[in-house]
Write a protein that holds these residues in place. Structure first.
Motif, mmCIF file in Angstrom:
data_model
loop_
_atom_site.group_PDB
_atom_site.id
_atom_site.type_symbol
_atom_site.label_atom_id
_atom_site.label_comp_id
_atom_site.label_asym_id
_atom_site.label_seq_id
_atom_site.Cartn_x
_atom_site.Cartn_y
_atom_site.Cartn_z
ATOM 1 N N ALA A 160 0.849 -1.209 0.000
ATOM 2 C CA ALA A 160 0.000 0.000 0.000
ATOM 3 C C ALA A 160 0.873 1.242 0.000
ATOM 4 O O ALA A 160 0.573 2.238 -0.674
ATOM 5 N N GLY A 161 1.989 1.195 0.758
ATOM 6 C CA GLY A 161 2.913 2.329 0.805
ATOM 7 C C GLY A 161 3.559 2.617 -0.537
ATOM 8 O O GLY A 161 4.018 3.724 -0.787
ATOM 9 N N ARG A 162 3.588 1.616 -1.406
ATOM 10 C CA ARG A 162 4.145 1.798 -2.762
ATOM 11 C C ARG A 162 3.043 2.118 -3.774
ATOM 12 O O ARG A 162 3.269 2.086 -4.986
ATOM 13 N N THR A 165 -2.047 -0.793 -4.691
ATOM 14 C CA THR A 165 -3.203 -1.043 -3.842
ATOM 15 C C THR A 165 -3.772 -2.446 -4.025
ATOM 16 O O THR A 165 -4.180 -3.082 -3.046
ATOM 17 N N GLU A 166 -3.792 -2.933 -5.252
ATOM 18 C CA GLU A 166 -4.397 -4.252 -5.477
ATOM 19 C C GLU A 166 -3.544 -5.386 -4.910
ATOM 20 O O GLU A 166 -4.072 -6.383 -4.421
ATOM 21 N N MET A 167 -2.218 -5.215 -4.934
ATOM 22 C CA MET A 167 -1.337 -6.194 -4.275
ATOM 23 C C MET A 167 -1.627 -6.201 -2.776
ATOM 24 O O MET A 167 -1.741 -7.256 -2.149
ATOM 25 N N ALA A 168 -1.721 -4.997 -2.215
ATOM 26 C CA ALA A 168 -2.008 -4.871 -0.777
ATOM 27 C C ALA A 168 -3.343 -5.543 -0.466
ATOM 28 O O ALA A 168 -3.472 -6.286 0.518
ATOM 29 N N GLN A 169 -4.333 -5.290 -1.315
ATOM 30 C CA GLN A 169 -5.671 -5.871 -1.119
ATOM 31 C C GLN A 169 -5.586 -7.400 -1.065
ATOM 32 O O GLN A 169 -6.228 -8.039 -0.223
ATOM 33 N N GLY A 170 -4.761 -8.014 -1.950
ATOM 34 C CA GLY A 170 -4.629 -9.468 -1.987
ATOM 35 C C GLY A 170 -4.146 -10.032 -0.663
ATOM 36 O O GLY A 170 -4.743 -10.959 -0.103
ATOM 37 N N TYR A 228 -9.722 -0.021 0.553
ATOM 38 C CA TYR A 228 -11.007 0.158 -0.145
ATOM 39 C C TYR A 228 -11.269 1.633 -0.441
ATOM 40 O O TYR A 228 -11.819 1.982 -1.485
ATOM 41 N N LYS A 229 -10.836 2.499 0.483
ATOM 42 C CA LYS A 229 -10.995 3.942 0.249
ATOM 43 C C LYS A 229 -10.186 4.352 -0.989
ATOM 44 O O LYS A 229 -10.677 5.076 -1.857
ATOM 45 N N ASN A 230 -8.936 3.859 -1.065
ATOM 46 C CA ASN A 230 -8.080 4.201 -2.210
ATOM 47 C C ASN A 230 -8.582 3.605 -3.517
ATOM 48 O O ASN A 230 -8.290 4.122 -4.597
ATOM 49 N N LEU A 231 -9.340 2.516 -3.425
ATOM 50 C CA LEU A 231 -9.910 1.895 -4.634
ATOM 51 C C LEU A 231 -11.253 2.538 -5.013
ATOM 52 O O LEU A 231 -11.895 2.128 -5.969
ATOM 53 N N GLY A 232 -11.677 3.529 -4.206
ATOM 54 C CA GLY A 232 -12.939 4.215 -4.484
ATOM 55 C C GLY A 232 -14.167 3.464 -4.016
ATOM 56 O O GLY A 232 -15.299 3.822 -4.348
ATOM 57 N N GLN A 233 -13.965 2.395 -3.211
ATOM 58 C CA GLN A 233 -15.106 1.618 -2.687
ATOM 59 C C GLN A 233 -15.503 2.206 -1.323
ATOM 60 O O GLN A 233 -15.258 1.625 -0.264
ATOM 61 N N THR A 234 -16.134 3.392 -1.368
ATOM 62 C CA THR A 234 -16.325 4.164 -0.134
ATOM 63 C C THR A 234 -17.248 3.475 0.868
ATOM 64 O O THR A 234 -16.997 3.518 2.067
ATOM 65 N N ALA A 237 -15.346 0.756 2.517
ATOM 66 C CA ALA A 237 -14.330 1.371 3.393
ATOM 67 C C ALA A 237 -14.968 1.835 4.689
ATOM 68 O O ALA A 237 -14.419 1.632 5.780
ATOM 69 N N ALA A 238 -16.160 2.450 4.593
ATOM 70 C CA ALA A 238 -16.858 2.952 5.794
ATOM 71 C C ALA A 238 -17.234 1.802 6.720
ATOM 72 O O ALA A 238 -17.093 1.900 7.948
ATOM 73 N N THR A 239 -17.713 0.689 6.136
ATOM 74 C CA THR A 239 -18.098 -0.478 6.946
ATOM 75 C C THR A 239 -16.895 -1.015 7.718
ATOM 76 O O THR A 239 -16.983 -1.311 8.909
#
Length: 637
Positions: A160-162, A165-170, A228-234, A237-239
């Protein structure tokens, strides 16, 4: 590890304890010119532990001739963060081979975190992946599930720091599914990684094991919320954010002010979605939990240290920020209610009001059901305080003036609190934004007020708070803010003018308006036109030339301002024909501008459709009115 004598093992455990102490305690006191001194020392100890474990491994390998009880390692799986089914493959977690893999994996994990902490990310990644490879040879069990989740969390953070985002998500989603499956299929308090290097008498209690494991999963949820916030899945992300906050409270693992700010921020998401019950709950919890940070120390405290001074400032600022979130809650609730209740000319639709009041009882019942099914914040200590704060403000739409006023007063109280910290001296932009919100609260409340005189006074309060600021602000440094204020003042004077005329028309017809009323009406009309013109003048070049092409962000406001100036000049009341003529000519000039600009720039027409349509109509009608006036003036000469 049968071949390790107790003295050798105790030496390893002591080294591990020292490495942990260097990392968690000593490193805080490292000098600025050698910030990682303690972490480098810890790294050396971890390497020594790793070498010792490998040498024991080699000895055991010779004794066992290739494996414990004939148990063979499985074919290695690809490690990409996506593997979810480690429950049925590889060594048993509690077998000697499984425990050796876990212990080596744990040292690799701590070396990985150590390198990440010292900003050597590639080396950190390598160690963390080595840990993963060792664990991939084992079945998930109570002996290794905590390490599995920790290493996946760390790899998730690293990627995520790099911005991968999708690698981090995995990695993080695998950690999540691993936790959920483990809890479903086993659920016993798992071994903590520190226990691999702890003597028998110092092992953790079941309660402490559970707490640490749950905290690791809480971190998984926290990082997933960011992903999820960074992927636009607000919504997702809120949940996750909501669940993280709840778990932090339950585990009593949180910093009160940081927790409170996160809850207040989450409230703003719920507010934008019209979920006021959840928004109110988050804000009430934020206010209560922020109170756990203690009292703001007195400024008058004798010989206040620099640290105490910083802490006092920090507490005051964060509580003021939470107050601002409350202001937004009250303002949005009033504005959304207004949208529900207004008719096509912006007035209160009483039929709709009656209909919504009849539906209110059902809403209240649903609110109660919603509360029962919602994920509520709080522990035994804070639950009642949060509930009692919630009771002080509505979360259902206010449907009449009394209800609207109760929401307004809560908002106004938080305006006062926020302004105490965000003062004009030092926080110009913040202070003005708070004043603008205060003005908007008055505007929203005015909608519910049936008495037009009192409604007019509310708009006058808005003028009184914004006009001095607008006139005093440096136009060079605060141009955008001044433009906002000019536009709002112009619209406020316009609303007051309309109200005064409505009141006057109720008392008499326009022909017999008294001089005092005409003067008041004209003053309001001129003030509105003045601020619209000031806004338009602010768009001019330093030489005073109006732009030929309007920038997109000012296109609609500029066309609306031109239209309003035109309309206001045509409404000024005068009995002197030359003044009437001058007003009508200025009106026509501005209506023409709107029409001609949209003809020259067809793409601009969509920005002010209604204003363009009416301007075209007036460009056709006004010349006839002007000619009639000119003819009358000529006949009288």
């Amino acid at each position: 590890m049968a071949s390790v004598n107790s003295d050798e093992w105790r030496a390893i455990c002591d080294k591990f304890t020292n490495a942990q102490n260097l990392t968690d305690v000593e490193s805080r006191n490292d000098p600025e010119n050698d910030p990682y001194r303690s972490k480098y020392k810890a790294r050396e100890l971890l390497r020594e532990i790793y070498c010792s474990l490998k040498s024991f491994d080699a000895g055991e390998g010779e004794e066992e001739s290739g494996g414990e009880s004939g148990e063979q390692p499985p074919t290695e799986q690809p490690v990409d963060g996506q593997r979810e089914d480690g429950f049925g493959q590889g060594f048993s977690g509690d077998s000697p081979a499984g425990m050796r893999a876990a212990k080596l994996g744990a040292v690799e994990y701590y070396l990985g975190v150590n390198h990440v902490d010292t900003e050597e990310l590639s080396a950190g990644q390598e160690h963390l992946m080595n840990c993963m490879k060792l664990l991939e040879r084992c079945r998930v069990s109570s002996e290794n599930v905590s390490l599995f989740i920790h290493v996946k969390n760390q790899l998730g953070i690293l990627w995520a720091g790099r911005d991968e985002t999708e690698m981090a998500q995995g990695f993080l989603e695998t950690a999540e599914s691993m936790y959920q499956r483990y809890m479903k299929e086993d659920g016993s308090p798992p071994t903590d990684m520190t226990e691999y290097f702890t003597s028998e008498e110092n092992l953790l209690t079941h309660q402490e094991r559970t707490k640490r494991f749950e905290l690791a999963y809480t971190h998984t949820m926290y990082y997933l919320a960011q992903v999820y916030k960074n992927l636009g899945q607000t919504e997702r992300a809120a949940t996750y954010c909501h669940s993280t906050l709840q778990r932090q409270l339950q585990l009593n693992q949180f910093s009160p002010m940081e927790w409170a700010l996160n809850a207040a921020t989450l409230s703003q998401y719920y507010i934008t979605k019209g979920r006021y019950m959840e928004g109110r709950h988050c804000l009430s919890a934020a206010t209560v939990i922020s109170g756990l940070a203690g009292e703001v120390p007195s400024e008058a405290a004798a010989q206040e240290s620099e640290t105490e001074s910083e802490r006092r400032e920090h507490l005051r600022q964060k509580r003021a920020e939470i107050a601002r979130c409350w202001i937004k809650y009250c303002l949005n609730l009033l504005q959304d209610s207004k949208k529900l209740l207004e008719d096509n000319i912006g007035e209160l639709d009483t039929d709709r009001q009656d209909e919504l009041k009849r539906a209110r009882r059902r809403e209240e019942e649903e609110e109660e059901k919603g509360r029962k099914s919602a994920l509520l914040f709080g522990s035994e200590d804070t639950f009642d305080s949060i509930a009692s704060l919630e009771e002080k403000v509505l979360c259902l739409f206010p449907l009449d003036f009394t209800e609207a006023r109760s929401v307004f007063l809560v908002g106004q109280n938080y305006v006062t609190q926020a302004k105490e910290y965000f003062q004009m001296d030092g926080y110009v932009t913040d202070h003005i934004e708070i004043l603008q919100d205060h003005s908007s609260l008055f505007r929203a409340l005015a909608f519910f007020e049936e008495d037009l005189e009192r409604r007019c006074k509310m708009h006058k309060r808005r003028v009184d708070m914004l006009e001095p600021i607008c006139n005093d602000l440096n136009s060079q440094y605060y141009l955008l803010i001044r433009r906002q204020l000019m536009f709002e003042l112009a619209e406020t004077y316009n609303e007051m003018m309309d109200l005064k005329l409505t009141l006057a028309n109720r008392q008499a017809d326009t022909q017999s308006l008294d001089n005092h009323t005409i003067k008041k009406f004209n003053n309001l009309c001129s003030a509105s036109a003045k601020y619209f013109q000031m806004f338009l003048d602010s768009l001019c070049s330093p030489e005073g030339k109006f732009p030929e092409v309007l920038e997109e962000e000012v296109l609609r406001p500029a066309l609306v301002a031109r239209f309003r100036v035109a309309r206001l000049h045509s409404r000024l009341i005068s009995s002197v024909p030359p003044i009437q003529l001058e007003n009508l000519n200025r009106s026509l000039e501005n209506y023409k501008y709107v029409v001609q600009y949209c003809e020259a720039h067809p793409e601009a027409a969509g920005a002010a459709e209604t204003e363009l349509e009416l301007s075209k109509e007036m460009v056709g009608l006004l010349p006839l009115k002007i000619n009639r006036l000119k003819a009358r003036m000529a006949a009288n000469n």
